[in-house]
Design a protein around this motif. Structure first.
Motif, PDB file in Angstrom:
ATOM      1  N   ASP A   1       0.818  -1.204   0.000  1.00  0.00           N
ATOM      2  CA  ASP A   1       0.000   0.000   0.000  1.00  0.00           C
ATOM      3  C   ASP A   1       0.861   1.268   0.000  1.00  0.00           C
ATOM      4  O   ASP A   1       0.702   2.153   0.841  1.00  0.00           O
ATOM      5  N   ILE A   2       1.810   1.329  -0.941  1.00  0.00           N
ATOM      6  CA  ILE A   2       2.682   2.509  -1.003  1.00  0.00           C
ATOM      7  C   ILE A   2       2.506   3.247  -2.320  1.00  0.00           C
ATOM      8  O   ILE A   2       3.419   3.877  -2.822  1.00  0.00           O
ATOM      9  N   GLY A   3       1.312   3.158  -2.866  1.00  0.00           N
ATOM     10  CA  GLY A   3       1.006   3.952  -4.060  1.00  0.00           C
ATOM     11  C   GLY A   3       1.122   3.143  -5.340  1.00  0.00           C
ATOM     12  O   GLY A   3       1.455   1.963  -5.327  1.00  0.00           O
ATOM     13  N   ASP A   4       0.850   3.827  -6.424  1.00  0.00           N
ATOM     14  CA  ASP A   4       0.768   3.159  -7.718  1.00  0.00           C
ATOM     15  C   ASP A   4       2.158   2.752  -8.207  1.00  0.00           C
ATOM     16  O   ASP A   4       3.165   3.367  -7.878  1.00  0.00           O
ATOM     17  N   PHE A   5       2.187   1.681  -8.972  1.00  0.00           N
ATOM     18  CA  PHE A   5       3.464   1.190  -9.492  1.00  0.00           C
ATOM     19  C   PHE A   5       3.252   0.579 -10.864  1.00  0.00           C
ATOM     20  O   PHE A   5       2.120   0.328 -11.291  1.00  0.00           O
ATOM     21  N   VAL A   6       4.354   0.364 -11.548  1.00  0.00           N
ATOM     22  CA  VAL A   6       4.288  -0.308 -12.834  1.00  0.00           C
ATOM     23  C   VAL A   6       5.427  -1.328 -12.889  1.00  0.00           C
ATOM     24  O   VAL A   6       6.509  -1.097 -12.326  1.00  0.00           O
ATOM     25  N   ILE A   7       5.153  -2.470 -13.503  1.00  0.00           N
ATOM     26  CA  ILE A   7       6.210  -3.456 -13.698  1.00  0.00           C
ATOM     27  C   ILE A   7       6.577  -3.439 -15.179  1.00  0.00           C
ATOM     28  O   ILE A   7       5.796  -3.851 -16.037  1.00  0.00           O
TER      29      ILE A   7
END
Lengths: 394, 394
Positions: B82-88
């Motif tokens: 729950d530390i914000g949006d991310f992308v792989i």
């Protein structure tokens, strides 16, 4: 100070860590490689480097509260491993000191005499006495007195009996340690583990840094063969946990000598694993190396898409799920995999199931299958797993 | 072979372990200290020794099955923190090779040109091009072609577009890698993580031992400040996970050169912890360092016996429980401890509660208390914890 060479070596870096980081209270566990300095009998599977699990409670607290919790934790661990009956022996460093004083052992002989007592679990009293008298120059009368005391073992009633012992009554160390023991045994009763605890005056261990309660967890039916020759005896197989209170260790590493009281136990996990493996071999079963609860199985070809969707659904619901990494694995291979790895449930899909909006839920142990609606799958799996778990643990 | 100096160093001992122990398939994770060989910017919190979490899937399996699972796992981990949006971001070693060939990069320049591309996430294209042409002697026309390709990013539609690219169509490496990408993105969709995955032709990483898919998990809002001066830029803060397929590494350690295909990802847990701590500080809360669910609190003196019994009962029911190690702690101190340590529930007992066969169950966050029958306590606690958990996660 000489550090205990065979066990709880991990306490030393832990104590150094507390001192360097000014940590004054912490409860923690740790599974890691530890090292012993003695020359282990490598032929019998003992190495200098090995894995150990330690837990410790550090902090200035009321007497026996963390000490009793350590016993509760050891009992929980050994109970949950289901490897047979065990006993957690307890004694007290200051009771040993008081006892030696009461028996007339000179102060400078406490340590060598203590290390002779430490051998009582593997050696007959006659041999221990010989070591005390012949090797270490103890007065035979003093040795005989020790021989009387170290026979005491039991519960609260034994502590009460010793509190009335004339020799010990004169020793402040002994009286205070016996009062500690009383409190400890009472707390163990409240924790529901009194039947696993045995107060044992012959328990000595490598005492160099222990200052209070000492523990040893022993599996019954794995005890040392007393007097057995070196090749026959099962060296230390019975002992699977050990520890005690060490209130002075942190202060040794603190520049200002500030003390942090600590108590902890080490669990010999390598020994426990080897016992579990032996037991599993004997019953022709396997020690499970994974916790997988469900295998998603495709009964026909070209169902990889559906399998992946099902896996994601189960993972998202926190069900420990696996599937074959082959696109089109054989059904039999998948079922064999479940049986070999002790996976309790299989979710089986075929084209007709997908069209009907159902899956087959298979209990691997009995090979029974039944149909479950797709939308009820997660809750059904959780229910069945709970039933299986309570069946195993009862 | 030069080993990637900044990340997944842990793959090397893992590969050596597989080779030495003839392990041909395993899935495992590992949280441990790892070491990098480069000179980290210690002033910015980067050290040679640090903790990392690795997971790897080794074995001869069907294409993209374990590769897609790695992405699912990274997405699960970053989601749950729950530390914000991310992308792989994903790319493919053989697509990069094919692209370099299509652009006319000589074979012996693949590696240095690749390491220039690797800087694109921190540096403007103009500077990367200058490095390629001026420092590394690449034909400016080839560099420009690379500059066109590395702009491609997106999903399946971009892969399809590249499959029609005349230059790449002539490169077997590129075509096969693009087919892999298609399958990977499809599997990601089935796993429900397609919205977290970005195919990115500019993703290069330290490619020395990667042979197939490569990954990088990046937190949005933590991206590198392009062209920022050394002291301003947030070096690598955005990147919190990285890895890829390394099919050749195990064979290097096997005496017979036997290969075991592997794919894995490293999670930068120290970086993630520091981000979580910063976030917690900003919201004036604390990162919880324990998982305690219930604190057993005595509201009056001389209730230690009852507290110990309650603890044992809750522990035996697998409720993560704590109590004060003081015999007679103050009620206020115990409640403050709950609030400071984020313990969600307190079980409060006083003499009148004990006599009435009840306890008070306090929700620490709201300070609400209500009476619960002693025999219903465990089931009530489990119900409330489940409610609290689903409230937090939604």
């Amino acid at each position: 100070m000489r550090i205990d060479e065979s066990l709880t070596i991990a306490s030393v870096p832990f104590a150094r860590y507390l001192a360097m980081n000014k940590v004054t209270n912490i409860k923690r566990y740790h599974i890691a490689k530890v090292y012993r300095r003695d020359n282990p009998a490598m032929t019998r599977g003992r190495y200098r480097e090995f894995y150990q699990c330690d837990f410790d409670i550090a902090g200035q607290y009321d007497p026996m509260m963390p000490d009793a919790e350590c016993i509760k934790i050891v009992a929980e661990i050994l109970d949950s491993l289901d490897i047979g009956d065990f006993v957690i022996k307890v004694n007290h460093r200051r009771l040993l000191d008081g006892m030696f004083a009461a028996c007339g052992v000179p102060d400078d002989k406490f340590r060598p005499i203590c290390s002779a007592v430490d051998k009582l679990d593997k050696t007959f009293w006659e041999d221990v006495k010989m070591e005390m008298v012949d090797e270490k120059g103890l007065d035979p009368a003093a040795a005989d007195k020790i021989g009387e005391y170290v026979r005491f073992q039991g519960g609260l009633e034994v502590v009460d009996q010793l509190l009335k012992d004339e020799g010990l009554q004169k020793q402040k160390n002994a009286v205070e340690a016996l009062e500690d023991m009383k409190m400890l045994l009472k707390y163990c009763e409240l924790f529901g583990v009194a039947d696993k605890v045995l107060f044992d005056m012959s328990l000595a261990r490598g005492l160099d840094y222990y200052t209070g309660v000492i523990y040893e967890g022993v599996l019954k039916g794995h005890s040392h063969a007393k007097g057995a020759s070196d090749s026959e005896e099962q060296v230390g197989v019975g002992s699977v946990a050990g520890g005690g209170r060490y209130d002075g260790l942190v202060g040794m590493f603190d520049p200002d000598g500030k003390k942090v009281p600590c108590v902890g136990v080490s669990i010999g996990i390598e020994r426990l694993f080897s016992i579990m493996e032996t037991k599993a071999k004997a019953s022709n079963s396997k020690v499970r190396t994974t916790e997988t609860e469900v295998m998603v199985v495709s009964a026909q070809k070209n169902l990889v898409d559906e399998r992946l969707k099902l896996c994601a659904e189960l993972w998202d619901a926190d069900v420990k799920t696996e599937q074959s990494y082959k696109k089109n694995p054989k059904a039999l291979t998948q079922f064999q995999y479940c049986e070999e790895n002790g996976i309790p449930l299989a979710v089986v899909i075929g084209q007709s199931e997908i069209e009907a909006g159902i899956v087959k839920l298979r209990t691997v142990g009995t090979r029974e299958e039944r149909e479950v609606k797709r939308e009820e799958l997660v809750s059904e799996i959780k229910k069945v797993l709970q039933e299986l778990n309570s069946a195993t643990s009862s």
